[in-house]
Design a protein around this motif. Structure first.
Motif, PDB file in Angstrom:
ATOM      1  N   ASP A   1      16.755  -6.820  39.806  1.00 41.89           N
ATOM      2  CA  ASP A   1      15.450  -6.620  39.169  1.00 41.89           C
ATOM      3  C   ASP A   1      15.510  -5.556  38.071  1.00 41.89           C
ATOM      4  OD1 ASP A   1      14.160  -8.540  40.748  1.00 41.89           O
ATOM      5  OD2 ASP A   1      13.851  -7.086  42.363  1.00 41.89           O
ATOM      6  N   ALA A   2      16.402  -4.572  38.230  1.00 46.04           N
ATOM      7  CA  ALA A   2      16.491  -3.524  37.210  1.00 46.04           C
ATOM      8  C   ALA A   2      17.854  -2.849  37.265  1.00 46.04           C
ATOM      9  CB  ALA A   2      15.399  -2.478  37.413  1.00 46.04           C
ATOM     10  N   TYR A   3      18.269  -2.360  36.106  1.00 45.15           N
ATOM     11  CA  TYR A   3      19.450  -1.503  35.993  1.00 45.15           C
ATOM     12  C   TYR A   3      18.961  -0.086  35.717  1.00 45.15           C
ATOM     13  CZ  TYR A   3      22.036  -5.877  35.372  1.00 45.15           C
ATOM     14  OH  TYR A   3      22.565  -7.125  35.540  1.00 45.15           O
ATOM     15  N   ILE A   4      19.535   0.863  36.428  1.00 50.09           N
ATOM     16  CA  ILE A   4      19.280   2.276  36.147  1.00 50.09           C
ATOM     17  C   ILE A   4      20.582   2.834  35.584  1.00 50.09           C
ATOM     18  CG2 ILE A   4      18.671   4.515  37.120  1.00 50.09           C
ATOM     19  CD1 ILE A   4      17.121   3.013  39.298  1.00 50.09           C
TER      20      ILE A   4
ATOM     21  N   VAL B   1       9.953  -4.548  41.014  1.00 53.31           N
ATOM     22  CA  VAL B   1      11.371  -4.165  41.130  1.00 53.31           C
ATOM     23  C   VAL B   1      11.705  -3.903  42.595  1.00 53.31           C
ATOM     24  CG1 VAL B   1      13.119  -2.451  40.532  1.00 53.31           C
ATOM     25  CG2 VAL B   1      11.457  -3.195  38.810  1.00 53.31           C
TER      26      VAL B   1
ATOM     27  N   SER C   1      26.462  -3.466  40.483  1.00 53.70           N
ATOM     28  CA  SER C   1      26.048  -4.031  39.204  1.00 53.70           C
ATOM     29  C   SER C   1      26.809  -5.307  38.889  1.00 53.70           C
ATOM     30  CB  SER C   1      26.290  -3.021  38.077  1.00 53.70           C
ATOM     31  OG  SER C   1      26.018  -3.612  36.824  1.00 53.70           O
TER      32      SER C   1
ATOM     33  N   ILE D   1      15.855   2.862  32.482  1.00 48.97           N
ATOM     34  CA  ILE D   1      15.633   1.757  33.422  1.00 48.97           C
ATOM     35  C   ILE D   1      15.416   0.484  32.623  1.00 48.97           C
ATOM     36  CG2 ILE D   1      14.234   0.856  35.317  1.00 48.97           C
ATOM     37  CD1 ILE D   1      14.267   4.589  34.472  1.00 48.97           C
TER      38      ILE D   1
ATOM     39  N   TYR E   1       7.068  -0.524  38.189  1.00 45.49           N
ATOM     40  CA  TYR E   1       8.138  -0.942  39.085  1.00 45.49           C
ATOM     41  C   TYR E   1       7.629  -1.807  40.246  1.00 45.49           C
ATOM     42  CZ  TYR E   1      10.389   2.881  36.576  1.00 45.49           C
ATOM     43  OH  TYR E   1      10.869   3.696  35.584  1.00 45.49           O
TER      44      TYR E   1
ATOM     45  N   THR F   1      15.368  -4.793  43.771  1.00 48.55           N
ATOM     46  CA  THR F   1      16.810  -4.535  43.773  1.00 48.55           C
ATOM     47  C   THR F   1      17.193  -3.834  42.477  1.00 48.55           C
ATOM     48  OG1 THR F   1      17.272  -6.722  42.826  1.00 48.55           O
ATOM     49  CG2 THR F   1      17.326  -6.519  45.228  1.00 48.55           C
ATOM     50  N   VAL F   2      18.029  -2.801  42.589  1.00 44.96           N
ATOM     51  CA  VAL F   2      18.473  -2.071  41.397  1.00 44.96           C
ATOM     52  C   VAL F   2      19.976  -1.854  41.471  1.00 44.96           C
ATOM     53  CG1 VAL F   2      16.256  -0.884  41.139  1.00 44.96           C
ATOM     54  CG2 VAL F   2      18.121   0.224  42.388  1.00 44.96           C
TER      55      VAL F   2
ATOM     56  N   ASP G   1      14.961  -3.739  32.528  1.00 52.44           N
ATOM     57  CA  ASP G   1      14.547  -4.937  33.262  1.00 52.44           C
ATOM     58  C   ASP G   1      15.749  -5.862  33.428  1.00 52.44           C
ATOM     59  OD1 ASP G   1      13.501  -7.735  33.650  1.00 52.44           O
ATOM     60  OD2 ASP G   1      11.573  -6.710  33.567  1.00 52.44           O
TER      61      ASP G   1
ATOM     62  N   PHE H   1      14.066   1.375  46.778  1.00 46.83           N
ATOM     63  CA  PHE H   1      14.675   0.140  46.293  1.00 46.83           C
ATOM     64  C   PHE H   1      15.897  -0.213  47.132  1.00 46.83           C
ATOM     65  CE2 PHE H   1      13.133   2.406  42.401  1.00 46.83           C
ATOM     66  CZ  PHE H   1      12.067   1.564  42.111  1.00 46.83           C
TER      67      PHE H   1
END
Length: 251
Positions: free
Chosen positions: A113-116, A24, A81, A154, A21, A26-27, A156, A76
């Motif tokens: 930067d990533a989706y959770i 990473v 979204s 998680i 991470y 921003t999520v 990308d 983060f």
């Protein structure tokens, strides 16, 4: 009783990078659990009974997002979204995530930067949780169980590839892995034979027990995905809502 897939209690695979991470910042956090509880009869006495879906009067997806955000806001920057729920639906086995094309299609200025993403982890018969199972028992030994099984994946935000994942779980002395998935045995008072007979009191019981299952299991899912430490997971779980008198872990 339906057994869960063994993968639900195994630790997440270690990533090749010591800090996957590092880039990473921003999520976006999204839950795909939905707002219905599947109520099903289980076991040999299931025949002759009708299953149903109970629409909750509270938002479990928002609750998942709230709890994950609280654990990660110091690490983060959490943003809305740019992809809607439909675009983030699971297209692979065990919550591997959406199509990379959907992620790549986001305009550069809106990328994260990533989706959770919280994906439901199905039971072995394909039932999608949250779910209440009721076994009437051959000799009057009826039992009711509640399942809120899921995986935190998680993804990308630039490539659409999975970075890591962790299944919902909490410590258990009775499980070979040292953890149990978020499923519990419950009092008969939690069960209703039909959706129209569900009382406000039963809805309140469900909210209490499902909130506790999320509180107790999300920190360890995040730790398995290397988003927080095991020590932090334990501290967060201890500060969360405990199971009430209606449900208890399986022995």
């Amino acid at each position: 009783m339906l057994a869960l897939l063994l993968l639900s209690t195994l630790p997440a695979h270690a990533a090749d990078s010591p800090d996957e991470y590092a880039s990473v910042h921003t999520v976006a956090i999204v839950s795909e659990m939905g707002n219905d509880v599947k109520a099903k009869y289980d076991g040999i006495t299931r025949f002759g009974h009708d299953d149903y879906a109970l629409h909750l009067n509270w938002d479990i997806d928002a609750y998942f997002v709230e709890k994950i955000s609280a654990s990660l806001k110091g690490r983060f920057t959490i943003v809305a979204s740019p992809l809607d729920s439909r675009q983030l639906e699971d297209t692979g086995l065990f919550g591997h995530g959406p199509s990379p094309d959907a992620v790549k299609s986001v305009p550069e200025a809106q990328k994260v930067d990533a989706y959770i993403v919280v994906y439901p982890l199905p039971l072995v018969d394909g039932t999608i949780p949250p779910a209440i199972l009721r076994d009437e028992g051959l000799f009057g030994l009826a039992h009711t169980s509640l399942y809120v099984t899921y995986q935190v994946t998680i993804i990308d935000g630039h490539t659409g590839q999975r970075i890591n994942y962790g299944s919902g779980k909490f410590p258990s002395r009775h499980n070979l892995t040292g953890y149990a998935p978020p499923m519990v045995a419950c009092d008969e008072a939690l069960w209703s034979p039909t959706a129209d007979k569900v009382t406000d009191a039963q809805q309140a019981m469900l909210k209490t027990e499902m909130s506790a299952l999320v509180d107790q299991s999300v920190p360890y899912a995040l730790a398995a995905a290397k988003l927080i430490t095991e020590d932090s997971a334990g501290q967060t779980a201890q500060s969360g809502s405990p199971l009430a008198a209606f449900c208890h872990p399986f022995p």
